[in-house]
Design an enzyme around this catalytic site. Structure first.
Site, mmCIF file in Angstrom:
data_model
loop_
_atom_site.group_PDB
_atom_site.id
_atom_site.type_symbol
_atom_site.label_atom_id
_atom_site.label_comp_id
_atom_site.label_asym_id
_atom_site.label_seq_id
_atom_site.Cartn_x
_atom_site.Cartn_y
_atom_site.Cartn_z
ATOM 1 N N ILE A 1 0.840 -1.208 0.000
ATOM 2 C CA ILE A 1 0.000 0.000 0.000
ATOM 3 C C ILE A 1 0.869 1.250 0.000
ATOM 4 C CG2 ILE A 1 -1.740 1.313 1.279
ATOM 5 C CD1 ILE A 1 -2.788 -1.394 2.339
ATOM 6 N N ASP B 1 10.992 2.573 6.311
ATOM 7 C CA ASP B 1 10.635 1.149 6.388
ATOM 8 C C ASP B 1 11.781 0.417 7.082
ATOM 9 O OD1 ASP B 1 10.085 -1.716 5.612
ATOM 10 O OD2 ASP B 1 8.507 -0.757 4.450
ATOM 11 N N SER C 1 -3.887 1.674 8.630
ATOM 12 C CA SER C 1 -3.163 0.403 8.712
ATOM 13 C C SER C 1 -3.830 -0.504 9.742
ATOM 14 C CB SER C 1 -1.682 0.637 9.030
ATOM 15 O OG SER C 1 -1.498 1.273 10.271
ATOM 16 N N GLU D 1 -12.672 -2.275 17.583
ATOM 17 C CA GLU D 1 -13.691 -1.975 16.582
ATOM 18 C C GLU D 1 -14.924 -2.834 16.857
ATOM 19 O OE1 GLU D 1 -11.884 -2.562 12.739
ATOM 20 O OE2 GLU D 1 -10.374 -1.007 13.092
ATOM 21 N N HIS E 1 -13.257 1.334 9.104
ATOM 22 C CA HIS E 1 -12.379 0.289 8.542
ATOM 23 C C HIS E 1 -12.833 -0.102 7.126
ATOM 24 C CE1 HIS E 1 -9.461 -3.117 9.794
ATOM 25 N NE2 HIS E 1 -9.358 -2.846 8.501
ATOM 26 N N GLY F 1 -11.158 1.138 4.283
ATOM 27 C CA GLY F 1 -10.111 1.476 3.317
ATOM 28 C C GLY F 1 -10.055 0.523 2.138
HETATM 29 N N1 LIG Z 1 -7.888 -0.047 6.182
HETATM 30 C C1 LIG Z 1 -8.093 -1.161 5.527
HETATM 31 O O1 LIG Z 1 -9.201 -1.506 5.157
HETATM 32 C C2 LIG Z 1 -6.910 -2.011 5.174
HETATM 33 C C3 LIG Z 1 -6.939 -2.811 4.015
HETATM 34 C C4 LIG Z 1 -5.796 -3.555 3.675
HETATM 35 C C5 LIG Z 1 -4.676 -3.526 4.488
HETATM 36 N N2 LIG Z 1 -4.691 -2.779 5.625
HETATM 37 C C6 LIG Z 1 -3.500 -2.714 6.497
HETATM 38 O O2 LIG Z 1 -2.522 -1.908 5.874
HETATM 39 C C7 LIG Z 1 -1.230 -2.256 6.382
HETATM 40 C C8 LIG Z 1 -0.211 -2.333 5.249
HETATM 41 O O3 LIG Z 1 -0.629 -3.290 4.315
HETATM 42 P P1 LIG Z 1 0.329 -3.722 3.091
HETATM 43 O O4 LIG Z 1 -0.479 -4.614 2.224
HETATM 44 O O5 LIG Z 1 0.959 -2.520 2.494
HETATM 45 O O6 LIG Z 1 1.409 -4.563 3.901
HETATM 46 P P2 LIG Z 1 2.895 -4.955 3.411
HETATM 47 O O7 LIG Z 1 3.253 -6.138 4.225
HETATM 48 O O8 LIG Z 1 2.947 -5.053 1.936
HETATM 49 O O9 LIG Z 1 3.782 -3.700 3.842
HETATM 50 C C9 LIG Z 1 4.062 -3.383 5.186
HETATM 51 C C10 LIG Z 1 5.421 -2.685 5.213
HETATM 52 O O10 LIG Z 1 5.661 -2.224 6.542
HETATM 53 C C11 LIG Z 1 7.045 -2.458 6.832
HETATM 54 N N3 LIG Z 1 7.228 -2.478 8.292
HETATM 55 C C12 LIG Z 1 7.002 -3.499 9.160
HETATM 56 N N4 LIG Z 1 7.291 -3.120 10.412
HETATM 57 C C13 LIG Z 1 7.716 -1.827 10.337
HETATM 58 C C14 LIG Z 1 8.159 -0.891 11.302
HETATM 59 N N5 LIG Z 1 8.206 -1.205 12.604
HETATM 60 N N6 LIG Z 1 8.536 0.329 10.867
HETATM 61 C C15 LIG Z 1 8.506 0.651 9.529
HETATM 62 N N7 LIG Z 1 8.087 -0.203 8.584
HETATM 63 C C16 LIG Z 1 7.691 -1.420 8.974
HETATM 64 C C17 LIG Z 1 7.345 -3.767 6.156
HETATM 65 O O11 LIG Z 1 8.730 -3.957 5.967
HETATM 66 C C18 LIG Z 1 6.578 -3.605 4.842
HETATM 67 O O12 LIG Z 1 7.368 -3.006 3.839
HETATM 68 C C19 LIG Z 1 -1.419 -3.563 7.139
HETATM 69 O O13 LIG Z 1 -1.463 -3.287 8.514
HETATM 70 C C20 LIG Z 1 -2.790 -4.048 6.698
HETATM 71 O O14 LIG Z 1 -3.428 -4.824 7.693
HETATM 72 C C21 LIG Z 1 -5.769 -2.013 5.971
#
Ligand SMILES: NC(=O)c1ccc[n+]([C@@H]2O[C@H](COP(=O)([O-])OP(=O)(O)OC[C@H]3O[C@@H](n4cnc5c(N)ncnc54)[C@H](O)[C@@H]3O)[C@@H](O)[C@H]2O)c1
Length: 413
Positions: free
Chosen positions: A161, A180, A238, A268, A291, A293
């Site tokens: 994302i 990251d 997130s 939630e 929630h 997104g």
């Molecule tokens: N709001 C919504 O409806 C919705 C929908 C989909 C995903 N999400 C959430 O969005 C978030 C990101 O999803 P994604 O698909 O991009 O995940 P992803 O796994 O592709 O990316 C997450 C990134 O965060 C990095 N990361 C991990 N720990 C870290 C830290 N302590 N500091 C900095 N970076 C760190 C990882 O290295 C990775 O690059 C997740 O928490 C997911 O649950 C929310």
């Protein structure tokens, strides 16, 4: 133990909870007989309805418990047509040799687009203006209203994302910096911040895209909010546990932060219509969403395609890519070859026993991939020829089933 003979007549798949209809047609096009039910099922209903099914597709409301799994020994795969897999007894499924597949990244574009919208909404304070006009209050003013062009967006978590947000934001003229814990290639002109603190100090907007882990729990609290620019805005789509909500509310109330958009909360409601309370309610320039997104019709379609595709690849090729509880194995189909799938308990000596049987049967292996986890081993075996076709593969299969470490054997083609 099942002999799992594939492609004999039509094999049945049950989909529940009104899964996106493309999933059904995709699997029917591959020769499976698919039943799609509109609602979720209880444990007993599931056991009854799926009694002769080789795969089940569920969403978040249907629970695949250890009891359901034990009652369905013929089951070969589970598709979770959603993001989470908490509703599945993953360990029990693994021990039973049943992989579960989900679609963790099908809705990432939807989240990225919402974040882009929120950056503009926050920058123009459009939520407050909208509420006023609905109440009959007319405040035509440029006060506190800014373009986003030339501003800096800080992205924390540059994964599926975060990277998409970075690309889209840059096309609107924002300068993008990211942080990251993993090494990530910058997209476009996005640049890496040396530290989280540096990112917080230089960004007009900070958007969080990290997973929920022990390290990210309460990752953004009072000290981090204080390190943000005066008037800066925070976006969290997130996970709810990443931000200390009370600290964010205090930073808005004090006027240090100019606004926030929050889609996820530490607690939630379990279902629609239930009451929800948050310290962020009724604060100026604060957008709160339930929630949603990733909740778009496009994401639903993408989930339908991704999970049905993973199930089809598993059932027809033995590929486990996309599974959350199984060793990863991917072996391209080789023309003119025949494939057996062998699932076994992960104990020493299994490969030796398998290869001895194969050699006794004078079958020639042209491809072999084994992957293991702590409980099971997953082996794909490709043969160039079975001396007498089905009879030969049947004999091999029967001898492999005779090993006491074998959990299942399937002849795919
Ligand atoms: N709001 C919504 O409806 C919705 C929908 C989909 C995903 N999400 C959430 O969005 C978030 C990101 O999803 P994604 O698909 O991009 O995940 P992803 O796994 O592709 O990316 C997450 C990134 O965060 C990095 N990361 C991990 N720990 C870290 C830290 N302590 N500091 C900095 N970076 C760190 C990882 O290295 C990775 O690059 C997740 O928490 C997911 O649950 C929310």
């Amino acid at each position: 133990m099942s002999n799992g003979r594939a492609r004999e007549g039509k094999q049945k798949i049950l989909l529940v909870e009104g899964i996106q209809p493309d999933a059904k047609s995709n699997m029917e096009a591959e020769g499976f007989e698919v039943t799609l039910l509109p609602k979720g099922l209880s444990e007993d209903e599931l056991i009854r309805e799926a009694a002769d099914c080789i795969a089940i597709g569920i969403r978040s409301k249907t629970r695949m418990t250890a009891k359901v799994l034990a009652a369905l020994p013929q089951l070969r795969a589970i598709g979770a047509f959603c993001i989470g897999t908490n509703q599945i007894a993953l360990e029990a499924a693994n021990k039973q040799g049943v992989p579960a597949f989900n679609a963790p990244f099908s809705n990432t574009r939807s989240v990225a687009e919402m974040v882009i919208a929120e950056i503009v909404l926050l920058s123009r304070r459009l939520g407050d203006r909208n509420n006023e006009v609905h109440r009959g209050v007319w405040t035509k003013s440029a006060l506190g209203s800014r373009e986003v062009r030339g501003k800096t967006l800080g992205i924390v978590g540059y994964g599926h994302i975060g990277r998409q947000v970075g690309v889209l934001a840059e096309s609107m003229g924002l300068s993008v910096v990211f942080h990251d814990v993993a090494a990530r290639l910058p997209m476009g002109n996005n640049r890496r911040a040396e530290t989280l603190e540096q990112l917080l100090g230089e960004s007009d907007f900070v958007t969080l895209h990290v997973p929920e882990t022990a390290q990210t729990k309460n990752m953004i609290r009072a000290s981090h909010l204080a390190a943000m620019k005066a008037g800066g805005c925070l976006i969290n789509a997130s996970r709810g546990t990443v931000v200390v909500i009370e600290d964010l509310a205090a930073a808005i109330q004090s006027g240090h932060l100019g606004g926030a958009a929050v889609d996820v909360f530490p607690e939630e409601p379990e279902g629609n219509g239930q009451a929800f309370k948050s310290a962020l309610q009724n604060l100026p320039n604060v957008f709160l969403t339930p929630h949603i997104g990733g909740s778009t019709s496009e994401a639903q379609v993408a989930i339908g395609h991704e999970v049905s595709g993973a199930l089809i690849r598993f059932l027809t090729l033995g590929s486990t890519t996309g599974s959350v509880n199984f060793p990863l194995v991917e072996l391209p189909r080789r023309e003119g070859s025949h494939r057996l799938v062998h699932v076994h308990r992960n104990v020493p000596g299994v490969l030796r026993d398998v290869n001895r049987i194969v050699s006794d049967e004078q079958a020639n292996i042209v491809g072999q991939v084994l992957a293991t986890d702590t409980e099971i081993g997953y082996l794909l075996l490709d043969f160039d020829d079975f001396a007498s076709g089905d009879q030969m593969s049947g004999r091999l299969r029967d001898r492999l089933l005779g090993l006491d470490t074998t959990m299942s054997v399937r002849a795919l083609y």
